[in-house]
Design a protein around this motif. Structure first.
Motif, PDB file in Angstrom:
ATOM      1  N   SER A   7       5.169  -3.766   0.189  1.00  0.00           N
ATOM      2  CA  SER A   7       4.971  -5.110  -0.347  1.00  0.00           C
ATOM      3  C   SER A   7       3.520  -5.236  -0.795  1.00  0.00           C
ATOM      4  N   GLY A   8       3.245  -6.313  -1.539  1.00  0.00           N
ATOM      5  CA  GLY A   8       1.872  -6.595  -1.942  1.00  0.00           C
ATOM      6  C   GLY A   8       1.541  -6.262  -3.378  1.00  0.00           C
ATOM      7  N   GLY A   9       2.489  -5.691  -4.102  1.00  0.00           N
ATOM      8  CA  GLY A   9       2.237  -5.393  -5.502  1.00  0.00           C
ATOM      9  C   GLY A   9       2.216  -6.652  -6.349  1.00  0.00           C
ATOM     10  N   GLY A  10       1.827  -6.479  -7.605  1.00  0.00           N
ATOM     11  CA  GLY A  10       1.791  -7.618  -8.510  1.00  0.00           C
ATOM     12  C   GLY A  10       0.957  -7.333  -9.729  1.00  0.00           C
ATOM     13  N   LEU A  11       0.652  -8.412 -10.463  1.00  0.00           N
ATOM     14  CA  LEU A  11      -0.161  -8.325 -11.666  1.00  0.00           C
ATOM     15  C   LEU A  11      -1.597  -8.733 -11.321  1.00  0.00           C
ATOM     16  N   SER A  21       1.089  -3.138   1.554  1.00  0.00           N
ATOM     17  CA  SER A  21       1.504  -2.901   2.934  1.00  0.00           C
ATOM     18  C   SER A  21       2.761  -2.052   2.946  1.00  0.00           C
ATOM     19  N   CYS A  22       2.893  -1.275   3.987  1.00  0.00           N
ATOM     20  CA  CYS A  22       4.080  -0.427   4.182  1.00  0.00           C
ATOM     21  C   CYS A  22       4.548  -0.674   5.609  1.00  0.00           C
ATOM     22  N   ALA A  23       5.599  -1.450   5.748  1.00  0.00           N
ATOM     23  CA  ALA A  23       6.122  -1.798   7.067  1.00  0.00           C
ATOM     24  C   ALA A  23       7.225  -0.814   7.449  1.00  0.00           C
ATOM     25  N   THR A  78       2.587  -0.617  10.655  1.00  0.00           N
ATOM     26  CA  THR A  78       2.279  -0.892   9.255  1.00  0.00           C
ATOM     27  C   THR A  78       1.108  -0.038   8.773  1.00  0.00           C
ATOM     28  N   ALA A  79       1.251   0.440   7.544  1.00  0.00           N
ATOM     29  CA  ALA A  79       0.150   1.129   6.871  1.00  0.00           C
ATOM     30  C   ALA A  79      -0.259   0.287   5.661  1.00  0.00           C
ATOM     31  N   TYR A  80      -1.506   0.486   5.241  1.00  0.00           N
ATOM     32  CA  TYR A  80      -2.044  -0.331   4.161  1.00  0.00           C
ATOM     33  C   TYR A  80      -2.733   0.546   3.117  1.00  0.00           C
ATOM     34  N   LEU A  81      -2.786   0.017   1.913  1.00  0.00           N
ATOM     35  CA  LEU A  81      -3.587   0.626   0.857  1.00  0.00           C
ATOM     36  C   LEU A  81      -4.386  -0.489   0.207  1.00  0.00           C
ATOM     37  N   GLN A  82      -5.679  -0.529   0.512  1.00  0.00           N
ATOM     38  CA  GLN A  82      -6.566  -1.508  -0.094  1.00  0.00           C
ATOM     39  C   GLN A  82      -7.062  -0.941  -1.410  1.00  0.00           C
TER      40      GLN A  82
END
Length: 122
Positions: A7-11, A21-23, A78-82
């Protein structure tokens, strides 16, 4: 076995930031390394970043070094990609993946999420 949901994608405009985020489901998330990959239209899936099971080891592609940071919270599964200083060439579907060892190779990851679209455009 583990199931992954990104989740967290977008324009976002060039120069902007997003945090993906990767749950993960299940109680074994801490036993898997996590990788982030991306795939742009007409291109092969490519490595972005990876993190070891404990979070003590990370690796990232040269194209994102200094801009993207991978992290994880095993207590939250959860893993994250900032992603900072985003560029139009970062536009792609971003996937997280889980495997026994962190690697730049897609073949090392047994479990994949469905992906989340990131579009960088003004």
């Amino acid at each position: 076995q583990v199931q992954l949901v990104e989740s967290g994608g977008g324009l976002v405009q060039p120069g902007g930031s997003l945090r993906l985020s990767c749950a993960a489901s299940g109680r074994t998330f801490s036993t898997y390394a996590v990788g982030w990959f991306r795939q742009a239209p007409g291109k092969e899936r490519e490595f972005v970043a990876a993190i070891s099971r404990s979070g003590g080891g990370t690796d990232s592609a040269d194209s994102v070094k200094g801009r993207f940071t991978i992290s994880r919270d095993n207590a939250k599964n959860t893993a994250y990609l900032q992603m900072n200083s985003l560029k139009p060439e970062d536009t792609a579907v971003y996937y997280c993946a889980a495997g026994r060892f962190y690697s730049v190779r897609t073949a090392e990851y047994a479990y994949w999420g469905q992906g989340t679209q990131v579009t960088v455009s003004s």
